[in-house]
Design a protein around this motif. Sequence first.
Motif, PDB file in Angstrom:
ATOM      1  N   VAL A  68       1.301  -1.013   0.309  1.00 52.06           N
ATOM      2  CA  VAL A  68       0.408  -0.184  -0.194  1.00 52.06           C
ATOM      3  C   VAL A  68       0.833   1.350   0.114  1.00 52.06           C
ATOM      4  N   GLY A  69       0.569   1.761  -1.341  1.00 55.88           N
ATOM      5  CA  GLY A  69       1.348   3.075  -1.031  1.00 55.88           C
ATOM      6  C   GLY A  69       0.666   4.745  -0.338  1.00 55.88           C
ATOM      7  N   ALA A  70       0.838   6.218  -1.026  1.00 51.69           N
ATOM      8  CA  ALA A  70       0.020   6.922  -0.055  1.00 51.69           C
ATOM      9  C   ALA A  70       0.924   8.333   0.148  1.00 51.69           C
ATOM     10  N   TYR A  71       0.018   9.159   0.805  1.00 50.31           N
ATOM     11  CA  TYR A  71       1.520  10.520   0.053  1.00 50.31           C
ATOM     12  C   TYR A  71       0.886  11.632   1.311  1.00 50.31           C
ATOM     13  N   PRO A  72       1.250  11.846   1.466  1.00 53.67           N
ATOM     14  CA  PRO A  72       0.646  13.192   3.162  1.00 53.67           C
ATOM     15  C   PRO A  72      -0.078  14.157   2.705  1.00 53.67           C
ATOM     16  N   ASP A  73      -0.747  14.178   3.389  1.00 53.82           N
ATOM     17  CA  ASP A  73      -2.106  14.998   2.516  1.00 53.82           C
ATOM     18  C   ASP A  73      -3.258  14.586   1.035  1.00 53.82           C
ATOM     19  N   GLY A  74      -1.989  13.628   0.620  1.00 55.27           N
ATOM     20  CA  GLY A  74      -3.019  12.847  -0.045  1.00 55.27           C
ATOM     21  C   GLY A  74      -2.558  13.979  -1.455  1.00 55.27           C
ATOM     22  N   LYS A  75      -1.659  14.194  -1.739  1.00 57.85           N
ATOM     23  CA  LYS A  75      -0.465  14.426  -2.703  1.00 57.85           C
ATOM     24  C   LYS A  75      -0.120  13.694  -3.895  1.00 57.85           C
ATOM     25  N   ASP A  76      -0.783  14.460  -5.397  1.00 56.40           N
ATOM     26  CA  ASP A  76      -0.488  13.626  -6.427  1.00 56.40           C
ATOM     27  C   ASP A  76       1.231  13.843  -6.494  1.00 56.40           C
ATOM     28  N   TYR A  77       1.711  12.686  -6.812  1.00 57.33           N
ATOM     29  CA  TYR A  77       3.139  12.571  -6.773  1.00 57.33           C
ATOM     30  C   TYR A  77       3.782  11.849  -8.293  1.00 57.33           C
ATOM     31  N   ASN A  78       4.742  12.287  -8.311  1.00 57.73           N
ATOM     32  CA  ASN A  78       5.653  11.971  -9.663  1.00 57.73           C
ATOM     33  C   ASN A  78       6.668  10.684 -10.009  1.00 57.73           C
ATOM     34  N   ILE A  79       7.239  10.658 -11.145  1.00 58.28           N
ATOM     35  CA  ILE A  79       8.238   9.418 -10.897  1.00 58.28           C
ATOM     36  C   ILE A  79       9.307   9.980 -11.935  1.00 58.28           C
ATOM     37  N   GLN A  80       9.781  10.002 -11.014  1.00 57.41           N
ATOM     38  CA  GLN A  80      11.508  10.969 -11.814  1.00 57.41           C
ATOM     39  C   GLN A  80      12.258   9.862 -12.375  1.00 57.41           C
ATOM     40  N   THR A  81      13.475   9.351 -13.047  1.00 53.35           N
ATOM     41  CA  THR A  81      14.104   8.182 -13.381  1.00 53.35           C
ATOM     42  C   THR A  81      15.104   8.658 -12.967  1.00 53.35           C
ATOM     43  N   GLY A  82      15.575   9.718 -12.978  1.00 56.85           N
ATOM     44  CA  GLY A  82      17.631   9.793 -12.730  1.00 56.85           C
ATOM     45  C   GLY A  82      17.811  10.532 -14.126  1.00 56.85           C
ATOM     46  N   MET A  83      17.133  10.910 -15.028  1.00 59.48           N
ATOM     47  CA  MET A  83      18.133  11.098 -15.992  1.00 59.48           C
ATOM     48  C   MET A  83      18.775  12.384 -15.989  1.00 59.48           C
ATOM     49  N   PRO A  84      19.515  12.653 -16.549  1.00 58.77           N
ATOM     50  CA  PRO A  84      20.226  13.783 -16.411  1.00 58.77           C
ATOM     51  C   PRO A  84      19.605  15.236 -17.092  1.00 58.77           C
ATOM     52  N   SER A  85      17.884  14.940 -17.407  1.00 57.62           N
ATOM     53  CA  SER A  85      18.081  16.114 -17.951  1.00 57.62           C
ATOM     54  C   SER A  85      16.582  16.674 -16.057  1.00 57.62           C
ATOM     55  N   GLU A  86      16.238  15.894 -15.585  1.00 59.45           N
ATOM     56  CA  GLU A  86      15.513  15.516 -14.428  1.00 59.45           C
ATOM     57  C   GLU A  86      16.624  17.004 -13.308  1.00 59.45           C
ATOM     58  N   ARG A  87      18.265  17.323 -13.682  1.00 57.34           N
ATOM     59  CA  ARG A  87      18.550  18.288 -12.813  1.00 57.34           C
ATOM     60  C   ARG A  87      18.786  19.646 -13.618  1.00 57.34           C
ATOM     61  N   PRO A  88      18.179  20.655 -12.828  1.00 55.10           N
ATOM     62  CA  PRO A  88      18.566  20.667 -11.027  1.00 55.10           C
ATOM     63  C   PRO A  88      16.965  21.117 -11.088  1.00 55.10           C
ATOM     64  N   LEU A  89      16.198  21.171 -11.572  1.00 53.45           N
ATOM     65  CA  LEU A  89      14.776  20.950 -11.233  1.00 53.45           C
ATOM     66  C   LEU A  89      14.432  20.639 -10.180  1.00 53.45           C
ATOM     67  N   VAL A  90      15.014  19.136 -10.214  1.00 54.04           N
ATOM     68  CA  VAL A  90      14.371  18.130  -9.241  1.00 54.04           C
ATOM     69  C   VAL A  90      15.213  18.088  -7.995  1.00 54.04           C
ATOM     70  N   LEU A  91      16.181  19.381  -7.875  1.00 55.74           N
ATOM     71  CA  LEU A  91      16.925  19.258  -6.283  1.00 55.74           C
ATOM     72  C   LEU A  91      16.627  19.931  -5.949  1.00 55.74           C
ATOM     73  N   ALA A  92      16.036  21.249  -6.445  1.00 53.23           N
ATOM     74  CA  ALA A  92      15.072  22.130  -5.709  1.00 53.23           C
ATOM     75  C   ALA A  92      13.563  21.907  -5.437  1.00 53.23           C
ATOM     76  N   GLU A  93      13.407  21.174  -6.605  1.00 53.00           N
ATOM     77  CA  GLU A  93      11.899  20.566  -6.302  1.00 53.00           C
ATOM     78  C   GLU A  93      11.938  19.563  -4.804  1.00 53.00           C
ATOM     79  N   ILE A  94      12.749  19.379  -4.693  1.00 51.67           N
ATOM     80  CA  ILE A  94      12.727  18.366  -3.568  1.00 51.67           C
ATOM     81  C   ILE A  94      12.634  18.819  -2.099  1.00 51.67           C
ATOM     82  N   GLN A  95      14.064  20.077  -1.917  1.00 52.79           N
ATOM     83  CA  GLN A  95      13.858  20.670  -0.747  1.00 52.79           C
ATOM     84  C   GLN A  95      12.774  21.926  -0.109  1.00 52.79           C
ATOM     85  N   GLN A  96      11.770  22.014  -2.473  1.00 57.96           N
ATOM     86  CA  GLN A  96      10.522  22.802  -1.082  1.00 57.96           C
ATOM     87  C   GLN A  96       9.475  21.629  -0.258  1.00 57.96           C
TER      88      GLN A  96
END
Length: 165
Positions: free
Chosen positions: A116-144
């Motif tokens: 069973v998977g779930a998320y705080p406050d019922g947030k929608d989730y994304n799926i990232q796979t570690g592609m170089p194009s994901e950075r630096p956006l995901v690094l900032a997003e994680i911190q937020q």
Amino acid sequence: MSFTYKLFMFEDDGTIPNNPDLPVILYPGVFKKHPQEIESTFKLNNWRNSWVNGVLDYHHYHSNTHEVLGVRAGSAKLILGGEKGEMIDVNKGDVIVLPAGTGHKKIANSPDFEIVGAYPDGKDYNIQTGMPSERPLVLAEIQQVEVPSTDPVYGNRGQVVDQWS
């Protein structure tokens, strides 16, 4: 009140960012006697948008939310933290709380494995796979991503409240 738990910290491996500030929390066997109560307990503690399935068999993470995984049936071998992370065995009743950015991948599972998977406050989730194009956006997003106000298992107590505050 004391709870049995294990903490894991993973560093950014250049592909999977993991979370620089928050540990992964494992509650071994916390629902072993009552695995059918996992989903309702998560919902009670405001971890919603739940689903029942398995774990993807490739390295991935969520940069926009934290995630909780509760093993409702069977067992699996997972790797957390990316290729250089740690293999863990999870069994019926175990719960893993993954901070945003934490890599996870299923290596093997029993035929009856169900999570069973779930998320705080019922947030929608994304799926990232570690592609170089994901950075630096995901690094900032994680911190937020905000720290949840409740633990998915223990509500106003537990390690999300104690370790992540």
